[in-house]
Write an enzyme that holds these catalytic residues in place. Structure first.
Site, mmCIF file in Angstrom:
data_model
loop_
_atom_site.group_PDB
_atom_site.id
_atom_site.type_symbol
_atom_site.label_atom_id
_atom_site.label_comp_id
_atom_site.label_asym_id
_atom_site.label_seq_id
_atom_site.Cartn_x
_atom_site.Cartn_y
_atom_site.Cartn_z
ATOM 1 N N LYS A 180 0.810 -1.257 -0.128
ATOM 2 C CA LYS A 180 -0.094 0.088 -0.065
ATOM 3 C C LYS A 180 0.645 1.113 -0.008
ATOM 4 C CE LYS A 180 -3.882 -2.388 0.852
ATOM 5 N NZ LYS A 180 -5.076 -2.197 0.251
ATOM 6 N N ASP B 227 -0.819 -0.344 -4.371
ATOM 7 C CA ASP B 227 -2.290 -0.146 -4.344
ATOM 8 C C ASP B 227 -2.186 1.342 -3.634
ATOM 9 O OD1 ASP B 227 -4.793 0.451 -3.948
ATOM 10 O OD2 ASP B 227 -4.888 -1.646 -2.509
ATOM 11 N N LYS C 159 -12.356 -9.121 -7.398
ATOM 12 C CA LYS C 159 -12.774 -9.663 -5.914
ATOM 13 C C LYS C 159 -14.065 -10.003 -5.775
ATOM 14 C CE LYS C 159 -9.347 -6.249 -3.921
ATOM 15 N NZ LYS C 159 -9.091 -5.018 -2.952
ATOM 16 N N ASP D 67 -9.542 -0.963 -9.060
ATOM 17 C CA ASP D 67 -10.008 -1.697 -8.017
ATOM 18 C C ASP D 67 -11.203 -1.433 -7.309
ATOM 19 O OD1 ASP D 67 -10.345 -3.332 -5.520
ATOM 20 O OD2 ASP D 67 -8.491 -2.813 -4.833
ATOM 21 N N GLU E 236 -2.517 0.300 -8.315
ATOM 22 C CA GLU E 236 -4.090 0.164 -8.403
ATOM 23 C C GLU E 236 -4.659 1.451 -7.805
ATOM 24 O OE1 GLU E 236 -5.352 -2.975 -5.863
ATOM 25 O OE2 GLU E 236 -3.984 -4.166 -6.297
#
Length: 360
Positions: free
Chosen positions: A161, A189, A267, A240, A215
């Protein structure tokens, strides 16, 4: 006649889990059970685990809505699992996590209620499934320590992240990792952390570090900004959170056609299950958009199903699948982690919670 029921189960993290939406110590999921009235002892299992603040159906009323959903299903008196699945698919846009759990439970029942949702070399314990190494949010030293531990364990892909720390510190950290590990794939991300004005400059700064993709560089809803970034960025862009707000096939197709990202992060919990996720994948492939499957803090039940589905789809890409080690009361399963690979050990039994005592 087919029946559905839901029961809550509270998962407890081994240690507080820092995420982009706060620190988590517990997580409530709902196990979905499917059975036939003529054979109530054979139960298919599914899992619905909306994440508050992220999932479209992650409200405090989810438990009530799930029970209402099951009551409506039971009142429809389905005998055919195919017809039941078609009915469930109507919920994917409004209640994606619920549709995911119901689809999973019905599929488990259909395949023998043995938690073998797909029959593949992976599900038979004959092949392993590599996954990425997820790096949790921390300070610089903590992040570096996690990365070294993952790479020493055999992970060849790591995901971090970014956006929680000052960008110059994150950039220095990434340079350190890249210099030490030139062959490791790095995925980032941003969780929408970049402003539209600074996004391209930051992506330019990341380009020399051979980043696989970033992302969600900007906040959701900025289709025009994202389209420009996907066209101009030297680093591939993955969508995402942008997928979560989509509520129709037409809106999905418009997003992909307008933004044209290089990757989608798929997801199933957020998108309405396996069939709905496969629709996203099909539309992506029509536009030469690549895709990566990610789990989302599921218990071992949901994680097993996602891994089995991933193995059925095939392909050589390394996905972002959990390892089952986050929770103290995760129901034991045959899924094991060996190095950077997940594998099913057929000698290990499932130990699922008692149907009457799932609110742990």
């Amino acid at each position: 006649m087919l029946h559905l029921a839901v029961m809550p189960y509270r998962l407890h993290f081994r240690k507080p889990a820092p995420t982009s939406r706060g620190i988590l110590t517990t997580r409530t999921i709902w196990f979905v059970h499917a059975w036939r009235s003529e054979a109530p002892e054979q139960v298919g299992w599914g899992e619905s685990g909306p994440l508050p603040g992220l999932s479209r159906d992650g409200s405090e009323e989810f438990g009530l809505r799930a029970k209402q959903f099951c009551a409506q299903f039971n009142d429809a008196h389905f005998d055919s699992i195919d017809e039941a699945q078609q009915w469930v698919q109507q919920a994917i846009w409004d209640f994606p996590a619920l549709a995911f759990g119901a689809e999973m439970a019905l599929r488990d029942l259909h395949t023998g209620a043995q938690r073998r949702w797909w029959n593949t070399p992976f599900t038979r314990g004959e092949q392993a499934l590599p996954t990425h190494g997820l790096i949790w949010m921390d300070d610089i030293d903590g992040i570096l320590q996690q990365i070294e531990t993952k790479i020493a364990a055999g992970f060849t892909v790591i995901k971090l992240k970014i956006g929680a720390l000052p960008f110059d510190q994150e950039l220095a950290l990434l340079r350190t990792v890249r210099n030490a590990h030139p062959d490791v794939e790095i995925r980032l991300d941003a969780n929408g952390a970049f402003s539209p004005a600074e996004a391209l400059d930051r992506l330019d700064a990341l380009a020399p570090l051979k980043i696989a993709f970033v992302e969600q560089p900007v906040q959701t809803g900025m289709w025009g900004v994202l389209a420009d970034l996907c066209r101009c960025s030297p680093v591939p862009i993955a969508l995402d959170e942008e997928l979560i707000a989509i509520r129709s096939p037409e809106e999905r197709d418009a997003l992909l056609s307008i933004v044209r990202p290089q990757f989608l992060i798929i997801k199933p919990t957020l998108l309405g299950g396996f069939a709905a996720s496969e629709d996203w994948i099909a539309e992506a492939e029509m536009r030469a958009i690549r895709w990566i499957i990610n789990s989302l803090l599921e218990s071992n039940l949901g994680l097993n199903a996602i891994c089995q589905w991933t193995s059925a789809l095939g392909g050589a890409q390394i996905h972002g699948l959990g390892t089952g080690g986050l929770f103290t009361n995760n129901p034991p399963s045959p899924l094991t982690l060996n190095g950077n690979c997940l594998q099913i050990d057929p000698s290990l039994p499932w130990q699922l919670p008692d149907l009457a005592e799932t609110d742990a």
